[in-house]
Design a protein around this motif. Structure first.
Motif, PDB file in Angstrom:
ATOM      1  N   LEU A 159       0.246   6.483   8.286  1.00 28.89           N
ATOM      2  CA  LEU A 159      -0.596   6.270   7.120  1.00 28.89           C
ATOM      3  C   LEU A 159       0.283   5.045   6.262  1.00 28.89           C
ATOM      4  N   GLU A 160      -0.652   4.330   5.394  1.00 23.56           N
ATOM      5  CA  GLU A 160      -0.078   3.366   4.524  1.00 23.56           C
ATOM      6  C   GLU A 160      -0.594   3.476   3.001  1.00 23.56           C
ATOM      7  N   PHE A 161       0.205   2.896   2.188  1.00 31.40           N
ATOM      8  CA  PHE A 161      -0.325   2.983   0.844  1.00 31.40           C
ATOM      9  C   PHE A 161      -0.024   1.392   0.316  1.00 31.40           C
ATOM     10  N   PRO A 204       1.275   1.625  -9.096  1.00 29.10           N
ATOM     11  CA  PRO A 204       0.779   3.255  -8.943  1.00 29.10           C
ATOM     12  C   PRO A 204       1.123   4.044  -9.795  1.00 29.10           C
ATOM     13  N   ALA A 205       0.070   4.637 -10.243  1.00 29.99           N
ATOM     14  CA  ALA A 205       0.264   5.920 -11.400  1.00 29.99           C
ATOM     15  C   ALA A 205       1.077   6.889 -11.031  1.00 29.99           C
ATOM     16  N   VAL A 206       2.026   7.447 -11.732  1.00 28.95           N
ATOM     17  CA  VAL A 206       2.941   8.499 -11.403  1.00 28.95           C
ATOM     18  C   VAL A 206       2.532   9.661 -12.376  1.00 28.95           C
ATOM     19  N   PRO A 207       2.166  10.799 -11.810  1.00 28.35           N
ATOM     20  CA  PRO A 207       1.701  12.022 -12.966  1.00 28.35           C
ATOM     21  C   PRO A 207       2.985  12.387 -13.562  1.00 28.35           C
ATOM     22  N   GLU A 208       2.658  13.262 -14.399  1.00 23.67           N
ATOM     23  CA  GLU A 208       3.567  13.924 -15.417  1.00 23.67           C
ATOM     24  C   GLU A 208       3.996  15.075 -14.415  1.00 23.67           C
ATOM     25  N   CYS A 225       3.732   0.986   1.729  1.00 18.45           N
ATOM     26  CA  CYS A 225       4.791   1.960   2.129  1.00 18.45           C
ATOM     27  C   CYS A 225       3.932   2.676   2.956  1.00 18.45           C
ATOM     28  N   THR A 226       4.709   3.111   3.898  1.00 17.68           N
ATOM     29  CA  THR A 226       4.011   3.856   5.331  1.00 17.68           C
ATOM     30  C   THR A 226       4.709   5.100   5.654  1.00 17.68           C
ATOM     31  N   LEU A 227       4.268   6.016   6.221  1.00 11.61           N
ATOM     32  CA  LEU A 227       4.782   7.149   7.011  1.00 11.61           C
ATOM     33  C   LEU A 227       4.269   7.460   8.026  1.00 11.61           C
ATOM     34  N   GLY A 258      -4.345   8.680  -1.751  1.00 13.84           N
ATOM     35  CA  GLY A 258      -4.653   7.349  -1.697  1.00 13.84           C
ATOM     36  C   GLY A 258      -4.112   6.804  -0.296  1.00 13.84           C
ATOM     37  N   MET A 259      -3.407   7.171   0.542  1.00 17.00           N
ATOM     38  CA  MET A 259      -3.347   6.840   1.690  1.00 17.00           C
ATOM     39  C   MET A 259      -4.133   6.512   2.625  1.00 17.00           C
ATOM     40  N   THR A 260      -4.091   5.613   3.616  1.00 11.42           N
ATOM     41  CA  THR A 260      -5.294   5.442   4.648  1.00 11.42           C
ATOM     42  C   THR A 260      -4.466   5.470   6.043  1.00 11.42           C
ATOM     43  N   ILE A 261      -5.298   5.789   7.025  1.00 15.99           N
ATOM     44  CA  ILE A 261      -4.706   5.985   8.414  1.00 15.99           C
ATOM     45  C   ILE A 261      -4.784   4.489   9.015  1.00 15.99           C
TER      46      ILE A 261
END
Length: 317
Positions: A144-146, A154-158, A278-280, A296-299
């Motif tokens: 997957l990649e972002f 990228p928004a970072v939540p609390e 960024c991938t994983l 929000g990642m995609t294959i």
């Protein structure tokens, strides 16, 4: 040296690998990746970690095949799992089949009851070869990649109440403490699906001891001083991409948004370093695919883990 040498086309010769061959093997793997994916996505540290697997003996469990021009044409290793790569310029000559035969013979010689190999789904020739040899699909893996290029940060939540997030501390006693805690967390979290726990030394070769390890982009989550989540990051050379080698959350703190928080922190850290994405990798046994898609990642690619039993079937009674 192993006596199990495969029969090869005229002009090709085989020998075991050594530490001096890591660079050449990495270059071969990178060429294969570029041919299949359009980009290289590995590093020498990953190849070195594979060759240092516990129980793998290079003299008997690895094989390099050099072509008539003296250059590396293919390589293979086997140790419970197996891997075979053939240079695109040497395909169609039977090297893959020969190395597959060698890997199975070596696994039988070592007393293994099965052999496992992961093959990209896009490599249709390799998939067909495995299926023709009796391999069956076992697990699906997804890369997957972002995307990070050209967009807003990228928004970072609390963080959830009571959760403190910080980067991995590099080096020294503090870094050692973080590494040991992360190892315990990951092994405990992965116990649900991985076949065996990795000792610290093996885990570290794949993560914190790799030259590509990126402590500033690796993120840890704590509750009251106890580690409850970790995202271990690599900054892979020559790819312009960040990579998350492992993401884990302690079982009693799941479903609190910690994984999403760690991922978003890592994405932002890589974007600040100018990385384009960024991938994983994840696979079907983890049940984590939906989480990564929600964040929000995609294959990008998929692979399948294939397994073959090496135990002869019992004749009918």
């Amino acid at each position: 040296m192993s006596e199990l040498l495969p029969t090869l086309p005229t002009g090709y010769r085989a020998r075991p690998a050594s530490a001096e061959d890591l660079g050449a093997v990495h270059r071969l793997v990178a060429v294969c990746e570029r041919d299949l994916y359009g980009r290289a996505q590995t590093d020498t540290g990953g190849v070195a970690a594979d060759f240092a697997r516990p129980g793998l003996v290079p003299e008997s469990d690895t094989l390099l095949v050099h072509g008539p021009d003296g250059r590396l044409a293919a390589h293979a290793w086997v140790d419970r799992r197996s891997k075979v790569d053939v240079h695109p310029g040497h395909r169609g000559r039977g090297l893959g089949a020969a190395l597959l035969d060698w890997a199975e013979a070596r696994a039988r010689q070592a007393g293994g009851g099965q052999i496992v190999q992961t093959v990209p789904d896009g490599d249709t020739a390799a998939v067909a070869l495995l299926r023709s040899r009796g391999y069956e699909p076992m697990v699906t893996e997804w890369q997957l990649e972002f995307g990070l290029a050209g967009g807003a940060a990228p928004a970072v939540p609390e963080p959830p109440e009571g959760i403190a997030v910080r980067p991995f501390r590099p080096g020294g006693a503090a870094g050692e403490s973080d590494a040991r805690a992360a190892h315990r967390l990951v092994q405990d979290a992965f116990d649900e699906w991985q076949p065996r726990r990795m000792a610290y030394e093996e885990w570290a070769r794949h993560t914190v001891e790799r030259p590509a390890f990126a402590p500033a982009m690796s993120v840890l989550a704590h509750v009251g001083g106890q580690l409850v989540g970790a995202a271990i990051a690599l900054d892979l050379p020559d790819t312009n991409e960040g990579y998350l080698e492992q993401v884990a959350v302690r079982r009693d703190h799941r479903n609190r948004g910690i994984a999403r928080l760690l991922l978003r922190h890592a994405f932002r850290a890589f974007q600040q370093q100018g990385r384009r994405s960024c991938t994983l990798w994840t696979h079907s046994d983890t049940g984590a695919l939906a989480l990564y898609l929600r964040v929000g990642m995609t294959i990008r690619h998929s692979s399948t883990v294939h397994r073959k039993s090496l135990v002869p079937a019992r004749p009918p009674v």
